[in-house]
Motif scaffolding. Structure first.
Motif, mmCIF file in Angstrom:
data_model
loop_
_atom_site.group_PDB
_atom_site.id
_atom_site.type_symbol
_atom_site.label_atom_id
_atom_site.label_comp_id
_atom_site.label_asym_id
_atom_site.label_seq_id
_atom_site.Cartn_x
_atom_site.Cartn_y
_atom_site.Cartn_z
ATOM 1 N N ILE A 1 98.762 -0.657 51.051
ATOM 2 C CA ILE A 1 97.947 -1.274 52.096
ATOM 3 C C ILE A 1 96.528 -0.740 52.007
ATOM 4 N N GLU B 1 93.111 3.544 52.030
ATOM 5 C CA GLU B 1 94.379 3.051 51.504
ATOM 6 C C GLU B 1 95.530 3.927 51.986
ATOM 7 N N LEU C 1 107.686 -1.659 57.178
ATOM 8 C CA LEU C 1 106.633 -2.664 57.323
ATOM 9 C C LEU C 1 106.877 -3.556 58.539
ATOM 10 N N LEU D 1 101.225 -3.230 60.207
ATOM 11 C CA LEU D 1 99.870 -3.232 59.676
ATOM 12 C C LEU D 1 98.884 -2.991 60.808
ATOM 13 N N GLU E 1 93.897 -4.430 58.230
ATOM 14 C CA GLU E 1 94.591 -3.997 57.016
ATOM 15 C C GLU E 1 95.211 -5.191 56.282
ATOM 16 N N ILE F 1 97.861 -6.174 52.720
ATOM 17 C CA ILE F 1 98.769 -5.711 51.666
ATOM 18 C C ILE F 1 98.113 -5.966 50.319
#
Length: 338
Positions: free
Chosen positions: A178, A184, A192, A206, A210, A212
């Motif tokens: 991420i 990062e 998740l 997330l 952010e 993926i």
């Protein structure tokens, strides 16, 4: 469909900057889920940020033997990638069990993980839905809930996660890479997605801004004894009533390693390391598989129309583990349950 602005990100940092520039922005790559949601007025983004041209389409080995998969790798490309077919056939099988060939050609790895529930009430803007409008209520509770969750539910939501890929990735101990405004980070795939709790409108963990960037698979791929079994109303282009990703390591008939994750039953892929630990050291027999299924399904709660899912899941777990033990994985090419 509402009016929206459009911007094309030039790199990951630019995508993060555009995403953070204002509320209501959404990322789009293949668009196989988002466009449908926009057509139904479920999603009404103020801006679409096109990330389809970012350099996130590689599948490459890392120095420690893991495999790094870019978030924009199309599902079809991943399923047929030689390293996936050879080392992680469980993942390839799960991908091929999902959607249609046309959708798999467009859908990205990251988009697959971020797709939203297929609950009919979520899509129907004329009905109350806590995922669309927190606090409005859950129409599925007293409605037609045949396809809904039996595990990890709350008083606010009984929707299920629709992803086949996520179930296999959960079983394989995948990591999610991420990137965001603070830099990062990496989390387990099993961390998740969220259970609904009192915030069912929040699907993942997330953070704001952010995105993926990739998935990482560990070197251990369970390439011999595995199976992905998907039970659905028809044998193609349908979401799972119950799905099972099963993988075993055997020493003779004794189980030295086990992975089991199930889909179609919760707001996230459902996996228990305690159940897997209970299988280790046991003989690969139907009785031990049934015991594992019972442990995995502890706490299952049936609603008015989905009680059948409990027994369906129990039988599917036993069958998938049996297929894995026999090294006879469920075929996704021939539309018949083995």
């Amino acid at each position: 469909m509402n009016n929206f602005q459009y911007a094309r990100a030039t790199d990951v940092a630019d995508a993060i900057r555009l995403l953070a520039a204002g509320p209501g922005a959404k990322l789009i790559a293949g668009g196989t889920n988002l466009i449908d949601l926009m057509k139904e007025n479920v999603e009404r983004p103020s801006r679409l940020i096109d990330i389809s041209r970012l350099p996130l389409r590689k599948v490459e080995e890392t120095p420690d033997g893991s495999l790094r998969i870019g978030a924009l790798v199309p599902n079809s490309d991943l399923a047929y990638h030689p390293l996936i077919e050879q080392r992680y056939p469980l993942l390839a099988s799960a991908i091929l069990a999902g959607a249609s060939a046309q959708l798999r050609n467009m859908a990205s790895v990251g988009g697959n993980l971020m797709q939203r529930t297929r609950c009919a009430y979520f899509y129907d803007t004329a009905t109350p839905c806590n995922k669309r409008h927190p606090g409005s209520g859950c129409s599925a509770m007293d409605g037609l809930n045949r396809n809904h969750a039996i595990l990890g539910t709350s008083a606010a939501c009984i929707a299920t996660n629709p992803s086949d890929m996520s179930v296999a990735l959960a079983a394989l101990d995948a990591l999610v890479h991420i990137a965001g405004p603070s830099g990062e980070r990496t989390i387990a795939l099993t961390d998740l997605h969220r259970l609904p709790g009192d915030k069912p409108h929040v699907d993942t963990n997330l953070g704001t801004g952010e995105i993926i960037t990739g998935i990482e698979l560990p070197p251990r791929g369970f390439a011999q004894n595995y199976s992905y079994l998907k039970i659905r109303d028809r044998m193609s282009y349908a979401f799972a009533l119950v799905s099972v990703a099963a993988a075993l390591e055997l020493e003779g008939n004794a189980i030295s390693g086990a992975r089991v994750a199930i889909g179609g039953v919760a707001h996230k892929p459902w996996r228990s390391v305690e159940v897997e630990a209970a299988l280790r050291g046991q003989a690969a027999t139907p009785d031990h598989f049934l015991h594992a299924a019972d442990l995995l399904l502890q706490g299952a709660t049936a609603r008015s129309h989905n009680g059948f899912k409990v027994e369906l899941a129990r039988r599917a777990i036993v069958r998938a583990l049996t297929q894995a033990a026999n090294a006879t994985p469920q075929s996704q090419a021939h539309k018949k349950i083995a």
